[in-house]
Design a protein around this motif. Structure first.
Motif, PDB file in Angstrom:
ATOM      1  N   ASP A 110       1.109  -1.328   0.176  1.00  0.00           N
ATOM      2  CA  ASP A 110      -0.953  -0.094  -0.279  1.00  0.00           C
ATOM      3  C   ASP A 110       1.054   1.414   0.038  1.00  0.00           C
ATOM      4  OD1 ASP A 110      -2.778  -0.820  -0.108  1.00  0.00           O
ATOM      5  OD2 ASP A 110      -2.493  -0.706   2.193  1.00  0.00           O
ATOM      6  N   VAL A 111       0.488   2.666  -0.753  1.00  0.00           N
ATOM      7  CA  VAL A 111       0.637   3.509  -0.521  1.00  0.00           C
ATOM      8  C   VAL A 111       0.412   4.253  -0.783  1.00  0.00           C
ATOM      9  CG1 VAL A 111       1.302   3.743  -3.409  1.00  0.00           C
ATOM     10  CG2 VAL A 111       2.030   5.310  -2.009  1.00  0.00           C
ATOM     11  N   PHE A 112       0.520   5.505   0.244  1.00  0.00           N
ATOM     12  CA  PHE A 112      -0.578   6.639   0.889  1.00  0.00           C
ATOM     13  C   PHE A 112       0.085   8.007   1.001  1.00  0.00           C
ATOM     14  CE2 PHE A 112       1.303   5.252   4.812  1.00  0.00           C
ATOM     15  CZ  PHE A 112       1.376   6.328   5.641  1.00  0.00           C
ATOM     16  N   PHE A 113      -0.463   8.565   1.313  1.00  0.00           N
ATOM     17  CA  PHE A 113       0.008  10.174   1.726  1.00  0.00           C
ATOM     18  C   PHE A 113      -1.327  10.357   2.164  1.00  0.00           C
ATOM     19  CE2 PHE A 113      -2.173  12.689  -2.306  1.00  0.00           C
ATOM     20  CZ  PHE A 113      -2.470  11.502  -2.760  1.00  0.00           C
ATOM     21  N   LYS A 129       1.728   0.621 -12.794  1.00  0.00           N
ATOM     22  CA  LYS A 129       2.240  -0.627 -13.288  1.00  0.00           C
ATOM     23  C   LYS A 129       3.881   0.326 -13.128  1.00  0.00           C
ATOM     24  CE  LYS A 129       0.180   0.558 -16.984  1.00  0.00           C
ATOM     25  NZ  LYS A 129      -0.215   1.151 -18.221  1.00  0.00           N
ATOM     26  N   ASP A 130       5.050  -0.270 -14.070  1.00  0.00           N
ATOM     27  CA  ASP A 130       6.278   0.443 -14.027  1.00  0.00           C
ATOM     28  C   ASP A 130       6.012   1.533 -14.611  1.00  0.00           C
ATOM     29  OD1 ASP A 130       7.553  -2.011 -12.457  1.00  0.00           O
ATOM     30  OD2 ASP A 130       7.956  -2.747 -13.871  1.00  0.00           O
ATOM     31  N   GLN A 131       7.164   1.734 -13.886  1.00  0.00           N
ATOM     32  CA  GLN A 131       7.436   3.385 -14.445  1.00  0.00           C
ATOM     33  C   GLN A 131       8.292   3.828 -15.043  1.00  0.00           C
ATOM     34  OE1 GLN A 131       4.715   5.797 -13.571  1.00  0.00           O
ATOM     35  NE2 GLN A 131       3.256   4.334 -12.977  1.00  0.00           N
ATOM     36  N   VAL A 132       7.683   4.757 -16.046  1.00  0.00           N
ATOM     37  CA  VAL A 132       8.936   4.816 -17.336  1.00  0.00           C
ATOM     38  C   VAL A 132       9.420   6.446 -16.563  1.00  0.00           C
ATOM     39  CG1 VAL A 132       9.255   6.006 -19.556  1.00  0.00           C
ATOM     40  CG2 VAL A 132       7.785   3.990 -19.094  1.00  0.00           C
ATOM     41  N   LEU A 133      11.087   5.938 -16.595  1.00  0.00           N
ATOM     42  CA  LEU A 133      11.525   7.772 -15.789  1.00  0.00           C
ATOM     43  C   LEU A 133      11.871   8.324 -17.448  1.00  0.00           C
ATOM     44  CD1 LEU A 133      13.366   5.888 -12.738  1.00  0.00           C
ATOM     45  CD2 LEU A 133      11.517   6.654 -12.978  1.00  0.00           C
ATOM     46  N   ILE A 134      12.951   7.615 -17.939  1.00  0.00           N
ATOM     47  CA  ILE A 134      13.271   8.416 -18.816  1.00  0.00           C
ATOM     48  C   ILE A 134      12.705   7.764 -20.046  1.00  0.00           C
ATOM     49  CG2 ILE A 134      15.724   8.966 -20.303  1.00  0.00           C
ATOM     50  CD1 ILE A 134      15.482  10.281 -17.188  1.00  0.00           C
ATOM     51  N   LYS A 135      12.582   7.824 -21.366  1.00  0.00           N
ATOM     52  CA  LYS A 135      11.877   8.095 -22.418  1.00  0.00           C
ATOM     53  C   LYS A 135      12.464   7.613 -23.605  1.00  0.00           C
ATOM     54  CE  LYS A 135       8.444  11.315 -22.240  1.00  0.00           C
ATOM     55  NZ  LYS A 135       7.688  11.802 -22.775  1.00  0.00           N
ATOM     56  N   VAL A 172       4.806   9.590  -4.580  1.00  0.00           N
ATOM     57  CA  VAL A 172       5.281   9.354  -3.455  1.00  0.00           C
ATOM     58  C   VAL A 172       6.221   7.938  -3.499  1.00  0.00           C
ATOM     59  CG1 VAL A 172       4.474   7.957  -1.282  1.00  0.00           C
ATOM     60  CG2 VAL A 172       3.025  10.231  -2.652  1.00  0.00           C
ATOM     61  N   LEU A 173       6.116   6.531  -4.204  1.00  0.00           N
ATOM     62  CA  LEU A 173       6.743   5.991  -4.942  1.00  0.00           C
ATOM     63  C   LEU A 173       8.039   6.283  -4.676  1.00  0.00           C
ATOM     64  CD1 LEU A 173       4.594   2.836  -6.585  1.00  0.00           C
ATOM     65  CD2 LEU A 173       4.993   3.830  -4.292  1.00  0.00           C
ATOM     66  N   LEU A 174       8.347   7.425  -5.714  1.00  0.00           N
ATOM     67  CA  LEU A 174       9.902   7.408  -6.446  1.00  0.00           C
ATOM     68  C   LEU A 174      10.722   8.425  -5.397  1.00  0.00           C
ATOM     69  CD1 LEU A 174       8.938   8.778 -10.208  1.00  0.00           C
ATOM     70  CD2 LEU A 174      10.113   6.830  -9.346  1.00  0.00           C
ATOM     71  N   TYR A 175       9.873   8.808  -4.295  1.00  0.00           N
ATOM     72  CA  TYR A 175      10.708   9.819  -3.280  1.00  0.00           C
ATOM     73  C   TYR A 175      11.229   8.624  -3.022  1.00  0.00           C
ATOM     74  CZ  TYR A 175       8.907  14.171  -4.092  1.00  0.00           C
ATOM     75  OH  TYR A 175       8.173  15.545  -4.726  1.00  0.00           O
ATOM     76  N   GLY A 176      10.500   7.884  -2.007  1.00  0.00           N
ATOM     77  CA  GLY A 176      10.890   6.576  -1.319  1.00  0.00           C
ATOM     78  C   GLY A 176      12.255   6.138  -1.796  1.00  0.00           C
ATOM     79  N   ALA A 177      11.984   5.500  -3.119  1.00  0.00           N
ATOM     80  CA  ALA A 177      13.185   5.192  -3.923  1.00  0.00           C
ATOM     81  C   ALA A 177      14.027   5.752  -4.010  1.00  0.00           C
ATOM     82  CB  ALA A 177      12.990   4.890  -4.772  1.00  0.00           C
ATOM     83  N   LEU A 178      14.222   7.243  -4.116  1.00  0.00           N
ATOM     84  CA  LEU A 178      15.541   7.947  -3.857  1.00  0.00           C
ATOM     85  C   LEU A 178      16.084   8.647  -2.519  1.00  0.00           C
ATOM     86  CD1 LEU A 178      14.282  10.722  -6.917  1.00  0.00           C
ATOM     87  CD2 LEU A 178      16.264   8.859  -7.216  1.00  0.00           C
ATOM     88  N   GLY A 179      15.549   8.109  -2.025  1.00  0.00           N
ATOM     89  CA  GLY A 179      15.555   8.267  -0.013  1.00  0.00           C
ATOM     90  C   GLY A 179      15.189   9.960   0.337  1.00  0.00           C
ATOM     91  N   LYS A 180      14.191  10.344  -0.690  1.00  0.00           N
ATOM     92  CA  LYS A 180      13.780  11.615  -0.156  1.00  0.00           C
ATOM     93  C   LYS A 180      12.745  11.643   0.199  1.00  0.00           C
ATOM     94  CE  LYS A 180      17.073  13.402  -2.676  1.00  0.00           C
ATOM     95  NZ  LYS A 180      18.472  13.976  -3.172  1.00  0.00           N
ATOM     96  N   THR A 181      12.629  12.748   1.595  1.00  0.00           N
ATOM     97  CA  THR A 181      11.451  12.631   1.840  1.00  0.00           C
ATOM     98  C   THR A 181       9.843  13.330   1.504  1.00  0.00           C
ATOM     99  OG1 THR A 181      12.505  13.447   3.716  1.00  0.00           O
ATOM    100  CG2 THR A 181      10.349  13.720   4.127  1.00  0.00           C
ATOM    101  N   ALA A 182       9.085  13.337   0.611  1.00  0.00           N
ATOM    102  CA  ALA A 182       8.163  13.537   0.432  1.00  0.00           C
ATOM    103  C   ALA A 182       7.677  15.240   0.599  1.00  0.00           C
ATOM    104  CB  ALA A 182       6.617  12.624  -0.170  1.00  0.00           C
ATOM    105  N   PRO A 183       6.942  15.786  -0.209  1.00  0.00           N
ATOM    106  CA  PRO A 183       6.536  17.141   0.532  1.00  0.00           C
ATOM    107  C   PRO A 183       5.102  16.631   1.356  1.00  0.00           C
ATOM    108  CG  PRO A 183       7.116  17.378  -2.288  1.00  0.00           C
ATOM    109  CD  PRO A 183       7.614  15.564  -1.586  1.00  0.00           C
TER     110      PRO A 183
END
Ligand code: GLU
Length: 426
Positions: A110-113, A129-135, A172-183
């Motif tokens: 579960d992912v929440f904010f 789904k898996d997310q494209v970051l760079i096209k 939110v998932l991306l913030y987690g993966a990058l080790g950053k706190t979400a705003p």
């Protein structure tokens, strides 16, 4: 310190909805003593246009929204996005598919904010789904560039339209993966048209500059935008921007969509015009007429000042003053034919106009008090109501049945113009 951002894509003009998003960000920054930063989301090089950017910045300035710091262009940061994406590949949180880089979404989590307006929003990653970051063309996707930038720019609050709610769990998932706190996130509800649908051209102008062209004042637009989805309490409607800053809090924004009501906006604009000092309104309407190419520098400012004062109470937009201008300055009057028929084509119309003309010719001075006294006396002499003289005179001198007080208008026009216009119906 609060740091908020407004992140327009320069692929179109600034419209009502985005202007309100910008305003809520700006008000929140001012309210908290924080910073309001602009980020230009121009990663789509094909669709982004310089003229749109200029128009967006011009509209923000016109609405008094000043910004802090240099603004950020996403198109200049591709190296940065690439670097972050490569790092995720090294950490095995993302993988390559040809030149593209794709983020692996862990399933069954579960992912929440906690949204400042909507409360907690939880989504299962099964639905993501898996997310494209760079096209494959090496440009970043919106979600990825947005997260990298919000993190790098140390944004504390993301206030944006609720059409982005479905993006936020991915971010939110991306913030987690990058080790950053979400705003903190605040998703503000859509603006609907009066008939309940999405705002579109059909419901009137959508771009802010069109409202400028229609004679709306930026103060009134700001006031109206602020109240679409936010209420300061006590049914207050007209409020100076300083007060909005003092009272605004993003958590008080409504959850339900706001409705755009053109009549209400016109009413509000009229209130601002009514409250404005006549000399300021004269100067601002003069700029408006100049922008429209209606007047040049030879324009008689003194007469215009008097006209504006006489018409202020009944003016809703600066554009209303265009037809007023024509009454006092144009060589040829435009007549409302129905009004001419009704008031100036009666059996005794010529006689009435002749008598009015004679009464005015005999006056020593041509001020409104003297003109009114002469009309009242003439009506008494003729044993008719003053209205029998006033209505036809108004149509003869202005071409219309409505306007400012008749005697004010006559004084401003001056004796020569009034007599010449009455003569046409004698
Ligand atoms: N460029 C995006 C938009 O105009 C910004 C969304 C956001 O604020 O994250 O919708």
């Amino acid at each position: 310190m609060t740091r908020v951002r407004f992140a327009p894509s320069p692929t179109g003009y600034l419209h009502i909805g985005s202007a309100r998003t910008a305003l809520f960000n700006w008000l929140y920054a001012k309210h908290t003593g924080g910073k309001f930063i602009l980020r230009i989301e121009d990663s789509d090089k094909e669709r982004s246009k310089e003229e749109y950017l200029d128009e967006i910045l011009g509209s923000l300035k016109w609405l008094f929204m000043d910004w802090d710091e240099e603004f950020v262009f996403q198109s200049k940061r591709f190296v940065l996005y690439k670097k972050y994406a490569e790092r995720l590949v090294e950490e095995e949180k993302a993988y390559r598919e040809g030149p593209a880089i794709i983020f692996k979404v862990e399933k069954d989590k579960d992912v929440f904010f906690d949204d400042m307006i909507h409360g907690r929003i939880t989504v299962s990653t099964k639905e993501i789904k898996d997310q494209v970051l760079i096209k494959s063309d090496l440009t970043p996707t919106y979600n990825f560039a947005c997260v990298v930038d919000d993190a790098e720019m140390m944004i504390t609050h993301v206030i944006r339209g609720d059409d982005h709610i479905s993006n936020t769990p991915k971010q939110v998932l991306l913030y987690g993966a990058l080790g950053k706190t979400a705003p903190n996130f605040a998703h503000i509800p859509l603006i609907l048209s009066k008939d309940g649908g999405r705002m579109s051209k059909r419901h009137g102008a959508t771009s802010i500059f069109e409202y400028k062209g229609m004679g709306f004042l930026p103060e009134a637009i700001v006031n109206y935008l602020a109240l679409m989805g936010w209420a300061p309490g006590n049914d207050r409607e007209i409020m100076p921007v300083e007060e909005m800053i003092r009272l605004f809090d993003v958590k008080d924004v409504n959850k339900t969509p706001a409705t755009f009501d053109m009549d209400k906006l016109s009413w509000m604009n009229g209130q601002y015009i009514k409250e404005m000092e006549s000399s300021i309104l004269a100067a601002r309407s003069e700029d408006f007429l100049k922008d429209k190419g209606i007047i040049d520098d030879k324009f008689d400012k003194r007469v215009w000042g008097d006209v504006v004062k006489a018409y202020k109470e009944r003016t809703r937009t600066l554009d209303d003053l265009v037809s007023v201008y024509k009454i006092f300055f144009a060589g040829e009057l435009e007549y409302d034919e129905k009004a001419v028929e009704k008031y100036l084509k009666k059996a005794n119309s010529k006689d009435v106009m002749n008598r009015c003309k004679t009464a005015l010719e005999g006056l020593p001075g041509f001020d409104k008090t003297a003109i009114e006294a002469a009309y009242r006396k003439l009506a008494d002499d003729m044993k008719v109501k003053a209205a029998e003289l006033i209505h036809p005179t108004r149509v003869a001198i202005s071409g219309k049945t409505v306007g400012a007080g008749l005697f004010d208008m006559m004084e401003i026009l001056g004796r020569d113009k009034v007599l010449a216009r009455l003569s046409k119906f004698c």
